[in-house]
Scaffold this motif. Structure first.
Motif, PDB file in Angstrom:
ATOM      1  N   ASP A  78      22.831 -32.491  -0.555  1.00 17.34           N
ATOM      2  CA  ASP A  78      22.745 -31.153  -1.156  1.00 17.34           C
ATOM      3  C   ASP A  78      23.872 -30.257  -0.668  1.00 17.34           C
ATOM      4  O   ASP A  78      24.469 -29.509  -1.457  1.00 17.34           O
ATOM      5  CB  ASP A  78      21.396 -30.519  -0.826  1.00 17.34           C
ATOM      6  CG  ASP A  78      20.229 -31.376  -1.284  1.00 17.34           C
ATOM      7  OD1 ASP A  78      20.255 -31.804  -2.441  1.00 17.34           O
ATOM      8  OD2 ASP A  78      19.319 -31.625  -0.481  1.00 17.34           O
ATOM      9  N   SER A  85      16.872 -23.005  -5.121  1.00 25.24           N
ATOM     10  CA  SER A  85      18.142 -23.679  -4.846  1.00 25.24           C
ATOM     11  C   SER A  85      19.247 -22.657  -4.678  1.00 25.24           C
ATOM     12  O   SER A  85      20.425 -22.989  -4.733  1.00 25.24           O
ATOM     13  CB  SER A  85      18.486 -24.648  -5.985  1.00 25.24           C
ATOM     14  OG  SER A  85      18.583 -23.939  -7.212  1.00 25.24           O
ATOM     15  N   GLU A 108      10.681 -27.122  -2.620  1.00 19.63           N
ATOM     16  CA  GLU A 108      11.702 -26.107  -2.412  1.00 19.63           C
ATOM     17  C   GLU A 108      11.251 -24.773  -3.002  1.00 19.63           C
ATOM     18  O   GLU A 108      10.620 -24.730  -4.037  1.00 19.63           O
ATOM     19  CB  GLU A 108      13.014 -26.515  -3.086  1.00 19.63           C
ATOM     20  CG  GLU A 108      13.565 -27.830  -2.610  1.00 19.63           C
ATOM     21  CD  GLU A 108      14.665 -28.316  -3.537  1.00 19.63           C
ATOM     22  OE1 GLU A 108      15.014 -27.572  -4.465  1.00 19.63           O
ATOM     23  OE2 GLU A 108      15.137 -29.435  -3.335  1.00 19.63           O
ATOM     24  N   ARG A 129      15.234 -27.708  -8.901  1.00 17.65           N
ATOM     25  CA  ARG A 129      14.194 -27.284  -7.978  1.00 17.65           C
ATOM     26  C   ARG A 129      13.028 -28.259  -7.995  1.00 17.65           C
ATOM     27  O   ARG A 129      12.603 -28.733  -9.048  1.00 17.65           O
ATOM     28  CB  ARG A 129      13.694 -25.885  -8.369  1.00 17.65           C
ATOM     29  CG  ARG A 129      12.802 -25.253  -7.313  1.00 17.65           C
ATOM     30  CD  ARG A 129      12.316 -23.916  -7.784  1.00 17.65           C
ATOM     31  NE  ARG A 129      11.415 -24.050  -8.919  1.00 17.65           N
ATOM     32  CZ  ARG A 129      10.389 -23.236  -9.155  1.00 17.65           C
ATOM     33  NH1 ARG A 129      10.154 -22.237  -8.343  1.00 17.65           N
ATOM     34  NH2 ARG A 129       9.621 -23.399 -10.198  1.00 17.65           N
TER      35      ARG A 129
END
Length: 969
Positions: free
Chosen positions: A154, A193, A190, A186
């Motif tokens: 990421d 983002s 989470e 997403r």
């Protein structure tokens, strides 16, 4: 003008090496250039971060491939002028100290240098420095910001976003924000983002508020920026379902974006399909959204205007210069385009063949090309050194001129009827051509003013431009084309083309194959471009204005021209930048910088004057204002503009900016010369207006008696009666209290010397009071390091250093307290609406103030005194009377609400030659009266009883003389 006078123009910057925060730190272990060269084979990209206030101070980072680990950053203080002047650091160990297990694949991904912090995005996390203004060690300290659920895959797709503002003299409302976005969908684990944080970047919040997260189709956040001027958050959304791009603006409330947008979302057209990012031009309110198109907003994201369209190409990054307002657009295929902040026109700068490079502007706007191995520096702001010869913006086709008036023409771009659809765009005018100049190789040029696109004909012409003729275009002579001496008959063939026939008798006028793509032009009629030669007297052509042709046309000899702007034997025309058409003259007595910062206090006004001198040889000058004024935050300040043309066609603009609201903030005032060529050095002026207190605004007490500085140093300045008007205070002096001269209770000590005893410390209360400031914990006065400024200052903070004060004779009666406000431009006596409070810092009494109190002042006084819980006075005509002795130290403060400034002033008065204090004088008078009364009473008794002491004394003396004592042996 300088020739022969030994006077030279120069331009440069002065860098404060002590004040610049990042220069106070060692970023890591220093490495040599030979060690840096070992990194070259592993570099896949580079990142540059520059200081917002001093663009010559910048950082250069290598993005490495997976075959090499480490964080390597170069630092410059000279704007990357020379490669060898860059100092290189290895930050790898500093990063590793924050990690537990995973250490493979470490590299820089992005970095941002804010006013006070360094933020580094690496492949293994985000690292934030401590406050760069307060070094606690020689090496920079980094801490890791945690993002739950995000891993190396990421981080390597992450980006940092920052709205660059300079906070050189930081206000309470000025704060930096940084955003990080991750290119991933997403998941349930989470919260977002996209995250943002404000300094000190300890807590990172999701960009999307909770209301957004409940939406069924959540848009992907490409970029999120904080607009400090209007206190809003601006989103660049990409809807994954509809594939549409939009911008949404939300008001910040307690640093959290509101779920309800401030404006209706702006939807970009479907032609904008590859968004990359969004950026504010530094220190301005110009918002750019870029990708395969570039869009500009001047109103904080409410509306956008198309600047350029790159079709299949796209802008991957931008470089900005706040000084020259220049913006370079770096595209995927290496082409570089340039525009100016606020303008909707742009040009092509050139193309680089380097696989890895970036562009960087230094503090004076000179552009630099940076590669891992070398730095190429431009010697002029035009970019000629780096990009070489300015490129020709023309394209391979024929142009067909059509007269509109003696000074205006339309140029049609010819597209062959059999041209493949996917190649038509190469033969069309585009936005990049607006504001440029068409140059004919033989003679003639015209300034392009407007772009016209044709969806429904005329056939063969998909685009055209409206142009002003600067220099007339050369026409064909008989030696170049013999047909010019013929009379023509023109009629429609019934199948797209128009037939042109020479009807003049004889054979001296005839067509040839050299006439293909030449244009028959007659003012007032449609133009005809020759496309095919049938024979020497007949040709086929395309008309530029077929709708105006109602019947057969006859052009007699010498009433028409033939202009050859073709491309069959090589294009004989070019498109180039228009020379600068405006000179900017500012008010030299006031504002001379293009990006000056001006402070406006409550009720103050500022005039911004500008004169534009046209340099438009041969061009038509439109009598419309050539300047657009844009205020970043219209709710903060009131701006009124006035403009007019003078007899020389110069345009004068006066912008009156006033602060009418008691609200602090900062806004940009953009003055855009929208008609200016991009080759002009000045096209946009960006003064920053701060509704706040200027650090140059101060309050001063004007003494009733002026004493020269040399007399203050000597300590002697006598008036006409020989009275010394300067008092040198005793060592460790403290003023008396209400309990008596020998019982001082104040904590302030004047003329301090820690090596000497303190006088007047006989009583317990005097012993426990009195605190040293600058002389605390030092053995002697010399170690206090008192400066001359501190010795002469009236501020209580420097009481330790204060040695001499004004001396007055008792009593002080109606001494005028004259107060003056000083700004960067003027000085003026304080008067309403400024009102003041006055205190004695050592809690002394025996003084009284008198002032004038008209009705308006009385109303304000009655309103303020219950709120401030202290008396309020009118500074106009204020005077003081003192009935006490020794030192009085007064502090004058302006009441809040009339100025953003905390205006305060202090002054001291020493009252000397005071009569004995109560009850000494009365006791002496009473005792004297009793003694005199007793003597008078005794004399009366003696006289009453006829007693004469003097006679008895004389008889006694005579008796002693007549009968001397007998001395026996």
């Amino acid at each position: 003008m300088h020739k022969g006078l030994n006077i030279y123009d120069t331009e440069g910057t002065l860098l404060d090496l002590v004040r610049e925060p990042i220069l106070q730190w060692t970023l890591g272990s220093e490495i040599s250039n030979s060690q840096v060269k070992k990194l070259y084979p592993h570099v896949i990209d580079i990142k540059v971060a520059k200081c917002p206030c001093a663009n010559d101070v910048a950082l250069f980072g290598f993005i490495l491939n997976s075959t090499y680990n480490g964080v390597y950053i170069g630092k410059t203080i000279s704007g990357f002028r020379k490669y060898n002047e860059t100092t290189w650091y290895n930050l790898t160990d500093n990063i590793y100290s924050q990690l537990n297990d995973e250490r493979q694949g470490l590299t820089i991904i992005d970095m941002v240098l804010t006013n006070h912090f360094l933020v580094i995005l690496t492949s293994l996390g985000v690292y934030v420095s401590s406050d760069l203004r307060y070094p606690v060690s020689s090496q920079i300290q980094l801490s890791r910001a945690d993002f739950c659920g995000f891993e190396r895959v990421d981080y390597i797709k992450g980006k940092l976003w920052y709205n660059e503002k300079c906070f050189a003299n930081r206000e309470s409302f000025e704060v930096d924000y940084v955003t990080i976005t991750f290119d991933r969908n997403r998941t349930l684990s989470e919260s977002s983002s996209c995250f943002y944080s404000k300094e000190p970047f300890l807590h990172w919040l999701p960009c999307l508020p909770s209301a957004f997260k409940k939406a069924k189709f959540l848009p992907h956040v490409i970029t999120f920026l904080i607009d400090q001027e209007t206190r809003t958050g601006i989103y660049l959304f990409h809807n994954q379902n509809s594939k549409r791009i939009s911008v949404s603006v939300s008001v910040l409330k307690n640093e959290i974006p509101n779920s309800q947008p401030k404006f209706p979302n702006f939807q970009f057209p479907s032609s904008f399909y590859h968004p990359v990012g969004m950026v504010f031009h530094p220190r301005s309110h110009f918002l750019y959204v870029y990708g395969n198109q570039v869009w500009l907003s001047m109103d904080g994201g409410n509306t956008f205007e198309l600047v350029c369209d790159f079709l299949s190409n796209y802008v991957r990054k931008t470089a900005h210069s706040f000084y020259t307002s220049e913006i370079s657009l770096i595209t995927k295929n290496g082409r570089i385009y340039m525009t100016k902040a606020g303008l909707t026109r742009y040009t092509k700068s050139g193309r680089f063949g380097d696989n890895i490079f970036t562009l960087y502007y230094d503090h004076l706007g000179f552009i630099h090309k940076l590669t891992p191995e070398r730095f190429d520096t431009d010697s002029s702001s035009s970019g000629s050194t780096i990009f070489g010869t300015p490129p020709d913006l023309g394209f391979d086709t024929a142009l067909v001129p059509q007269f509109l008036s003696p000074n205006e023409m339309i140029f049609f771009a010819y597209v062959p009827l059999n041209e493949p659809k996917n190649m038509i765009y190469k033969r069309k005018f585009k936005n990049i051509h607006i504001g440029k100049v068409i140059n004919y190789r033989k003679m003639g040029n015209a300034y392009i003013r407007k772009l016209l696109l044709h969806a429904n004909g005329p056939l063969g012409f998909h685009s055209s431009v409206l142009a002003d003729i600067i220099e007339p275009f050369a026409v064909q002579k008989f030696s170049e084309s013999s047909c010019v001496y013929g009379s023509l008959k023109i009629y429609y063939t019934g199948n797209t083309f128009y037939h042109i026939e020479i009807i003049t008798e004889g054979y001296y006028a005839q067509f040839s194959h050299r006439d293909i793509e030449k244009t028959v032009v007659r003012p007032g009629y449609s133009s005809f471009m020759i496309t095919e030669i049938i024979d020497i007297r007949n040709v086929l052509s395309l008309a530029t204005m077929p709708q105006n042709i109602k019947s057969t046309l006859y052009f007699p000899e010498h009433t028409w021209f033939l202009i050859g702007l073709g491309s069959i034997k090589g294009r004989n025309w070019t498109i180039s930048l228009k020379p600068c058409n405006y000179w900017v003259q500012q008010d030299d007595n006031d504002i001379v910088s293009l990006n000056v910062v001006k402070y406006l206090d409550v009720g103050n006004k500022e005039n911004y004057r500008l004169k534009l001198i046209p340099n438009t040889r041969g061009m038509k000058l439109l009598q419309v204002p050539p300047v657009t004024v844009v205020v970043g935050n219209p709710a903060l300040l009131e701006v009124k503009t006035e403009g007019y043309y003078d007899a020389t066609d110069s345009y004068h603009l006066n912008a009156l900016v006033s602060s009418k609201f008691f609200h602090k903030g900062s806004t940009s005032l953009s003055l855009i010369i929208w008609e200016a060529s991009t080759s002009c050095f000045v096209t946009t002026l960006l003064p920053i207006m701060k509704s706040s207190c200027s650090y140059l605004k101060t309050l001063h007490h004007i003494p009733g008696r002026q004493i020269p500085r040399e007399d203050w140093i000597s300590g002697v300045h006598k008036d006409s009666r020989g009275f010394n008007m300067i008092k040198t205070l005793p060592i460790n002096y403290r003023p008396p209290s209400n309990m008596g001269i020998s019982i001082p209770l104040t904590d302030n000590i004047y003329h301090a010397d820690p090596s000497k005893p303190r006088p007047r410390s006989l009583f317990h209360k005097s012993k426990v009071t009195g605190q040293l400031k600058q002389c605390d914990n030092v053995p002697s006065r010399e170690m206090c390091n008192c400066t001359e400024h501190q010795k002469f200052s009236h501020a209580v903070a420097f009481s330790d250093c204060k040695e001499k004060v004004h001396r007055f004779k008792f009593p002080v009666t109606q001494y005028p307290v004259a107060l003056e406000i000083s700004t960067e431009k003027e000085k003026f006596a304080m008067k309403p609406p400024y009102l003041v409070t006055m205190t004695e810092v050592n809690m002394r009494q025996n003084w009284q103030l008198k002032h004038n109190m008209p009705e308006n002042v009385k109303k304000m006084k009655d309103y303020l005194e219950p709120l401030l819980k202290t008396p309020v006075y009118n500074p106009l005509g204020l005077n003081i009377s003192i009935r006490g002795s020794e030192l009085f130290h007064f502090k004058v403060s302006v009441v809040p609400g009339v100025s953003f400034c905390n205006l305060e002033e202090e002054f001291q008065i020493y009252v000397d030659e005071v009569p004995l204090p109560f009850p000494g004088h009365i006791l002496i008078a009473v005792a004297t009266s009793v003694v005199l009364g007793g003597l008078i009473f005794i004399a009366f008794i003696f006289q009453l009883h006829n007693i004469h002491p003097l006679r008895a004394f004389r008889r006694y003396v005579r008796g002693n003389i007549a009968n001397p004592p007998t001395i026996s042996s």
